[in-house]
Enzyme design. Structure first.
Site, PDB file in Angstrom:
ATOM      1  N   HIS A 197       0.847  -1.198   0.000  1.00 22.25           N
ATOM      2  CA  HIS A 197       0.000   0.000   0.000  1.00 22.25           C
ATOM      3  C   HIS A 197       0.883   1.249   0.000  1.00 22.25           C
ATOM      4  O   HIS A 197       0.628   2.198  -0.749  1.00 22.25           O
ATOM      5  CB  HIS A 197      -0.918   0.019   1.226  1.00 22.25           C
ATOM      6  CG  HIS A 197      -2.234  -0.660   1.026  1.00 22.25           C
ATOM      7  ND1 HIS A 197      -2.353  -2.029   0.970  1.00 22.25           N
ATOM      8  CD2 HIS A 197      -3.493  -0.158   0.869  1.00 22.25           C
ATOM      9  CE1 HIS A 197      -3.634  -2.341   0.798  1.00 22.25           C
ATOM     10  NE2 HIS A 197      -4.338  -1.234   0.726  1.00 22.25           N
ATOM     11  N   HIS A 244       0.531  -2.785   9.348  1.00 25.90           N
ATOM     12  CA  HIS A 244       1.968  -2.686   9.108  1.00 25.90           C
ATOM     13  C   HIS A 244       2.666  -2.002  10.267  1.00 25.90           C
ATOM     14  O   HIS A 244       2.095  -1.140  10.939  1.00 25.90           O
ATOM     15  CB  HIS A 244       2.256  -1.891   7.827  1.00 25.90           C
ATOM     16  CG  HIS A 244       1.968  -2.647   6.570  1.00 25.90           C
ATOM     17  ND1 HIS A 244       2.775  -3.667   6.109  1.00 25.90           N
ATOM     18  CD2 HIS A 244       0.958  -2.542   5.675  1.00 25.90           C
ATOM     19  CE1 HIS A 244       2.266  -4.147   4.982  1.00 25.90           C
ATOM     20  NE2 HIS A 244       1.163  -3.488   4.707  1.00 25.90           N
TER      21      HIS A 244
END
Length: 430
Positions: A197, A244
């Site tokens: 991302h 993350h």
């Protein structure tokens, strides 16, 4: 302490899940009182960072490889402890909008005290999801500038493919939960390093400015504002969602810069080859298929394999469609002597045609995708003798997932650059 040791220590600290949890708390995301997870956070604080001997080791498979999801969707790394369903007065299930249909997992219960930030970061994380891509790239190709749209897709495919393959090679798990609250669960069965991302959220705005500045007339300051805003929104959203660590996001950003430095000079050559070389479609289809097969051999099943095949199929379809459109004269780029292009004034006619192209085009894209999905999965199951009564299980076989994603999204990509522009030309809204 040497510089290398300091950097290693910094990397360990940036990967600590406690830092992700701290950022979530700072943004108003907390474990609700009474949740089974609430009592586990204190225990998690003493587990330590990656590389710390106090850290709980990750469970491995029988062959010593990292654990992978089973049929019920146990993700890479630590499986989420889902709280009970909320009652009428209970906390909101903040991650339920991203339920994973392949693993059945849902987002965890969380107390969200800052709803504006929650919706902002939900928007930020959507900038790296399929819904955004399937609107953004066609919009560029149909309404703005096919030249820029094609090259954006080339860069996106390259960056995302390298990022997905790197994940399956490094095999680092997602941040541990607890202490992290997983607001999004859709990609939880994938590995963590680097954040794709973050890579996409960095590559797209940078490439967009590189491709448009000098080709279109606009102040450079607009681009210099757009790049950090877009990139930071996507990067921070991944930490906020609990997907993350800080290190994953930083690595994804730096990895993207390196890829752009190396490969951006080749984008013009690749696009010209795709359009003009006689046998380009055969090479495009074959190369993307080989890359897909290679990526499927890096690891056992996770949602990243299907995403990789989807990315490669989309790239191949868009490239082949641009070849057909160029050779049939459906889509021709403006000549060099007309550059830089002036942004036209927004009129009712211009706006109306743009809306028509988006509505008609997206309806056709969704129709093509739905038809191809219904055809390719049963066909692949039949060809390879795989039971298709349980689509979840069937799609965990490479023989089903690769052709389904590759053919379906290859057809979608071909439609975006050839079939749909041809229809626009036929009905007079091109």
């Amino acid at each position: 302490m040497s510089l290398g040791q300091r950097l290693a220590l910094l990397a360990i600290r940036l990967q600590e899940p406690q830092r992700v949890a701290s950022f979530q708390r700072l943004c108003g995301v907390e474990v609700p009182l009474g949740s089974p997870k609430a009592g586990e956070d204190a225990e998690t604080e003493v587990r330590g960072a990656p590389g710390d001997p106090r850290r709980r080791p990750r469970q491995s498979g029988a062959d010593g490889s990292p654990a992978k999801p089973d049929c019920c969707g146990a993700p890479n790394g630590v499986r989420n402890g889902l709280a009970a369903e909320p009652g009428p007065t209970g906390p909101r299930r903040a991650g339920s909008l991203r339920r994973n249909s392949l693993t059945g997992e849902e987002g965890e219960l969380a107390k969200v005290s800052n709803l504006p930030l929650y919706y902002l970061f939900c928007f930020g994380t959507e900038l790296g999801n399929e819904l955004f891509y399937i609107i953004f790239f066609p919009f560029w190709i149909w309404n703005l500038d096919p030249f820029v749209g094609r090259r954006l897709v080339i860069i996106w495919v390259l960056v995302m493919y390298l990022g997905q393959c790197t994940k399956d090679i490094i095999r680092w798990p997602r941040p541990a939960s607890p202490p992290v609250i997983k607001l999004e669960i859709f990609y939880n069965s994938e590995y963590s390093m680097p954040s794709t991302h973050a890579m996409s959220g960095t590559a797209i705005p940078i490439a967009m400015i590189l491709l448009t500045y000098g080709r279109w007339q606009y102040p450079l300051i607009y681009g210099l504002i757009l790049i950090p805003c877009w990139s930071s929104l996507v990067c921070l959203s991944r930490i906020y969602m609990g997907m993350h660590s800080i290190l994953d996001v930083i690595a994804g950003f730096l990895y993207t810069i390196l890829i752009l430095i190396i490969f951006y000079p080749l984008v013009d050559l690749i696009d010209n080859f795709n359009q003009t070389y006689k046998y380009a479609p055969l090479i495009i289809i074959g190369l993307h298929l080989i890359l897909g097969i290679f990526s499927f051999t890096l690891d056992t099943w996770s949602t990243s394999r299907g995403d990789t095949a989807e990315i490669l199929g989309s790239g191949a379809g868009i490239a082949c469609g641009s070849h057909a459109a160029y050779n049939l004269g459906i889509s021709l780029d403006p000549s060099l002597h007309t550059l830089p292009l002036a942004i036209p004034p927004l009129t009712v006619t211009l706006f109306g045609k743009a809306i028509l192209r988006v509505v008609i085009g997206m309806l056709l894209v969704l129709f093509v995708r739905d038809i191809m999905k219904k055809v390719t999965i049963p066909l692949a199951c039949k060809l390879f003798g795989i039971p298709c009564h349980d689509l979840r299980q069937a799609r965990q076989h490479m023989e089903v997932e690769l052709p389904y994603r590759y053919i379906t999204y290859g057809t979608v990509g071909f439609s975006i650059t050839f079939l749909i522009p041809y229809i626009f030309s036929f009905i007079g809204i091109s």
